[in-house]
Write a protein that holds these residues in place. Structure first.
Motif: not given
Lengths: 95, 251, 334
Positions: B37-64
């Protein structure tokens, strides 16, 4: 290819089985593998799709709006291609 | 309102084992999700913002889901002290450059995929969750692998950065195979499979498999026992500050 | 390579080489299409000024989405519950996605995303000034969702019928996804407003700070807006700045009441005769000042954006180099 310019890809998404792929938009990716993944992340994150095609934008050949008349108008005066053109006596079924 | 967090190292009834497993795996997912989640707004390319956020959201869902098996998700996330967290030290490591993030992803998602794959076919309480999560994690592993190939076999600079990142995080990978209470799998076999899988990706990416030890000199690999690295305290301070400033509040 | 989208199918500016007589025929066809509420598509002839105006507007819109990630992502790592954290991450992710949809739409006009990003980074293209205000507390996340996204939606819904096809289609997608943004913000503020006294105060403070800047989001008053008249004639824009602003105020007043929060405007009252709410004078000096770069966060936002782009260069280079190698290997083995 200059480094900072990832090529553009057109994305087509099949929203559910039984439907054809529909143009969803475009995106940038360094290669086809990444284009597919980026498309999955961007265009199907709300379960919008079950299948994706990506096509390099440069590979699409499009008809020109200038040819619109010669391409598409000739089809306009051939109503006999449509079933409603034909009159069938009332009561005849399964036609 | 604050119930003390369950301590997983007490009696070994079936119940506490399941809690221990849910806490260990839940904390992994929670902490890594936070880092991504710390990558939000800092990713190397916009497409990767979306990809990293997807992974973070999957993990947060698992954590919950997993933390909810062990107790109240917010109390566990926001009100435990550092020593009560059971996550691997690997996942708490700072993002570093994109290569470090990808190396961390490769090591961890390969591990998680093996773990969930086995849990999904077992009969533990976690089986249902694991069956769902393993699909998510397979995608995370693929994402990490694709990027490892591109960074490793990309430019000289990316190769150098990726090699350095793989080395830097290598010493946190031994810890992953310490048996977790309630996760009944063959840990040694899992470790062998992990090593073979990571080795194959690194080689294909023209990277050298690090040779150093897979555990550090002092307590590296003790995350499962509640011993963490310095950056983790700061991460928790940031994560918990607002919640702790308003005791008893609902959000 | 240049931006060539399948939709343009050409990297020229679409206008076929034509003598003047042809050009006037094209112009007539364009005007007729706009008048008949048909969509203009990328390869159609269009006046250069129409193209330029669209590029400016779509780029500014795309830039706003990606700069707009910053004030909110500022709170991802401090979100006070895991549920709120998931919502906020998904929302910030959507903004990146919306930026992508919009850059794609701009690219159908013959500009590349890289060109547009360069212009953003060098300050030659703007983004919405609202994002030059700071998010000081958690409640600001709610105020942005309710007020800023609310204002944006008011602005954007009519754009779904914009005369330029790709922009209109991107906006349909954006608006569909955006509706959760506003609701989550409202729900967040409601929880605070009905929470502890400290939480309530936090919510009120956020609304106090975001209300006026939100009203400024509709742009200068109609008589001072430089692009408005032409954009309306071209049906890029469907309603004037002041009309949309009024609509937004009217929508917000009852919503604020239901929240139990006060809008910081002593002159705000229902005007029976007009059938609208009257509201106080907007401080346009502040608006122009922030627009010129003197807002609290202008420097910070652009610096972070530039840094992310520069620090990502080696990653983008690596992936491009890998693709080239794979391509060459493929040709060698083929």
């Amino acid at each position: 290819m200059t480094a900072h310019d990832w090529p553009l890809w057109e994305v087509f998404v099949r929203s559910r089985r039984g439907l054809s792929h529909t143009h969803a938009g475009s995106l940038h990716a360094p290669d086809a593998q990444m284009a597919l993944r980026n498309a999955r992340d961007l265009y199907t994150r709300r379960s919008e799709g079950v299948s994706i095609w990506v096509v390099p934008s440069t590979a699409v050949t499009a008809s020109s709006p200038d040819e619109k008349d010669s391409f598409f108008e000739p089809a306009g005066d051939k109503p006999y291609r449509h079933p409603t053109f034909y009159e069938i006596p009332e009561g005849v079924k399964h036609l | 309102m604050t119930t003390p967090a369950p301590t997983p190292t007490t009696e070994k009834t079936a119940d506490t084992s399941a809690t221990a497993a849910a806490l260990a795996l839940g904390d992994d997912a929670l902490v890594l999700s936070h880092r991504l989640g710390e990558w939000a707004g800092h990713a190397p390319v916009l497409e990767e913002e979306v990809a990293l956020a997807n992974i973070a959201l999957d993990l947060l869902g698992q954590a919950r889901v997993m933390l909810s098996l062990a107790g109240d998700e917010d109390e566990l996330a926001y009100l435990r002290e550092e020593r009560a967290f059971r996550n691997l030290q690997l996942v708490e490591q700072p993002n570093g450059d994109f290569a470090h993030t990808i190396a961390r992803q490769l090591y961890f998602s390969t591990y998680q995929k093996l773990l969930y794959g086995q849990l999904a076919t077992g009969d533990s309480e976690l089986a249902g969750l694991a069956a769902k999560a393993v699909k998510e994690v397979a995608y995370h592993q693929d994402h990490a692998e694709q990027w490892t190939l591109r960074l490793g076999d990309g430019t000289e600079e990316s190769h150098r950065r990726m090699q350095r990142a793989c080395e830097a995080l290598w010493r946190f990978t031994g810890e992953m195979f310490q048996p977790v209470d309630g996760v009944d799998i063959d840990w040694q076999d899992t470790e062998r499979t992990w090593l073979a899988s990571v080795t194959s990706v690194l080689r294909q990416a023209t990277l050298t498999v690090p040779e150093g030890p897979r555990t550090g000199a002092w307590a590296a690999g003790a995350g499962r026992q509640g011993l963490h690295t310095e950056p983790f305290g700061r991460m928790l301070a940031e994560m918990q500050h607002l919640h702790r400033s308003h005791p008893g509040a609902t959000w | 390579m240049t931006a060539v989208t399948a939709e343009t199918g050409t990297n020229k500016h679409g206008s076929p080489a034509a003598d003047e007589k042809d050009a006037s025929a094209y112009a007539a066809a364009f005007d007729a299409a706009v008048a008949a509420d048909e969509r203009i598509e990328p390869r159609d002839w269009m006046p250069e000024a129409y193209r330029a105006s669209l590029v400016r507007q779509i780029a500014q819109h795309a830039h706003s989405e990606i700069i707009g990630m910053q004030p909110e992502s500022n709170w991802i790592t401090r979100a006070p519950s895991l549920r709120r954290k998931a919502i906020l991450m998904a929302k910030v992710q959507d903004e990146a996605g919306h930026g992508l949809y919009l850059y794609s739409a701009a690219e159908t006009l013959g500009v590349s995303r890289d060109e547009l990003l360069d212009k953003l980074h060098s300050g030659r293209q703007k983004y919405s000034s609202i994002f030059n205000y700071p998010t000081l507390t958690w409640a600001d996340v709610g105020a942005i969702g309710w007020l800023v996204d609310g204002a944006a939606i008011t602005n954007q819904v009519p754009l779904c019928r914009c005369s330029y096809g790709p922009y209109a289609r991107a906006m349909v997608r954006v608006c569909k996804e955006e509706s959760f943004h506003q609701r989550q913000g409202y729900e967040l503020l409601l929880a605070l407003s009905q929470g502890t006294p400290e939480q309530h105060a936090m919510a009120q403070d956020a609304v106090d700070r975001w209300w006026w800047p939100s009203l400024m989001m509709f742009g200068p008053p109609d008589d001072e807006s430089s692009h408005s008249a032409q954009s309306m004639a071209w049906k890029i824009k469907r309603h004037s700045n002041d009309e949309l602003r009024q609509r937004f105020v009217d929508i917000c007043v009852p919503q604020a009441e239901a929240l139990g929060l006060t809008l910081p405007d002593p002159d705000l009252r229902w005007n029976e005769e007009r059938g609208h709410h009257d509201f106080g004078a907007i401080d346009w000096t502040e608006f122009w000042d922030v627009l010129k770069g003197n807002g609290p966060c202008n420097e910070q936002r652009l610096t972070q954006r530039r840094r992310a782009h520069e620090e990502g260069a080696w990653v983008r280079d690596a992936a491009a180099a890998y693709a080239t190698k794979q391509h060459n290997n493929g040709e060698a083995t083929a």
